[in-house]
Scaffold this active site. Sequence first.
Site, PDB file in Angstrom:
ATOM      1  N   SER A 209      77.854  17.635  72.203  1.00  0.00           N
ATOM      2  CA  SER A 209      77.189  17.187  71.146  1.00  0.00           C
ATOM      3  C   SER A 209      77.015  18.203  69.983  1.00  0.00           C
ATOM      4  O   SER A 209      77.941  18.500  69.733  1.00  0.00           O
ATOM      5  CB  SER A 209      75.455  16.593  71.715  1.00  0.00           C
ATOM      6  OG  SER A 209      74.725  16.090  70.606  1.00  0.00           O
TER       7      SER A 209
ATOM      8  N   HIS B 258      80.132  12.699  70.370  1.00  0.00           N
ATOM      9  CA  HIS B 258      79.496  11.447  70.147  1.00  0.00           C
ATOM     10  C   HIS B 258      78.689  11.345  68.783  1.00  0.00           C
ATOM     11  O   HIS B 258      78.508  12.343  68.397  1.00  0.00           O
ATOM     12  CB  HIS B 258      78.417  10.896  71.542  1.00  0.00           C
ATOM     13  CG  HIS B 258      77.180  11.813  71.529  1.00  0.00           C
ATOM     14  ND1 HIS B 258      76.325  11.603  70.744  1.00  0.00           N
ATOM     15  CD2 HIS B 258      76.968  12.834  72.329  1.00  0.00           C
ATOM     16  CE1 HIS B 258      75.219  12.575  70.985  1.00  0.00           C
ATOM     17  NE2 HIS B 258      75.611  13.331  71.948  1.00  0.00           N
TER      18      HIS B 258
END
Length: 261
Positions: free
Chosen positions: A141, A164
């Site tokens: 992340s 993501h």
Amino acid sequence: MMIDNDNPVVAPPGPNPENPNAPVQPDVPNKKSRQAKKSATTENIQVMGSSEVPTAKSNIHVMTIIGQIEGHMVLPPQNKTTKYEHVMPQIAAIEQNPDIEGLLLLLNTVGGDVEAGLAIAELIASLSKPTVSLVLGGGHSIGVPIAVSANYSFIVESASMTIHPIRLTGLVIGAPSSFDYLEKMQERINRFVVSHSKITEKKWKELLFKTGELSRDIGTNVVGRDAVRYGLIDELGGMAQAIAKLQELIRTQKETKGLKQ
């Protein structure tokens, strides 16, 4: 008038100047110093799992980014966290300390607060001293921008990086301005990653919005060799390679400064 004293006078350690033939008093170790050493040893065992903590004087400062990157909200005490209010002053001190010539970043993070992670990444990228990052376990992340913020990045073969889009938890107002804010924040991350690594914007967005890789989510999980193949991380390697590269960058910077002078 005589006063009885229960506490006998003890001669100081060493030879007695008044009576040279008297036996020499042995040095008695200070009880407080022994207790301090004992408590320090006990604390080392409890905290580090070892009676002695190895220390090395080096021109490299090692910083760890572990667990969840904590933002403005304090996370529960059972969570392993990296607090930005701890990391930022460290980076400022590294920049000002002449004894520190390079920074080695060790990452094993699940991500966390977007703005706190970006703030740390921007500070690392703006250092005048050489920096090298090493992804161990995971650099997921918002850990991705921190990993690529260094001058050179390494990843071990077993590590992975989850890519993501930004996600929000809690109450979200369903208004166009909310989605515009999310989109602009995502663009900030996109620009930072693409400008600080060798990955192309097209490939980054392909990984970002790829479906089918993560259950009930969009994005992708990139392992060590793939991260290097995509240009996200510079090289596959471990601690020895990271330190060797950092020392090489330090030597190069010194030579460059010498030529300029």
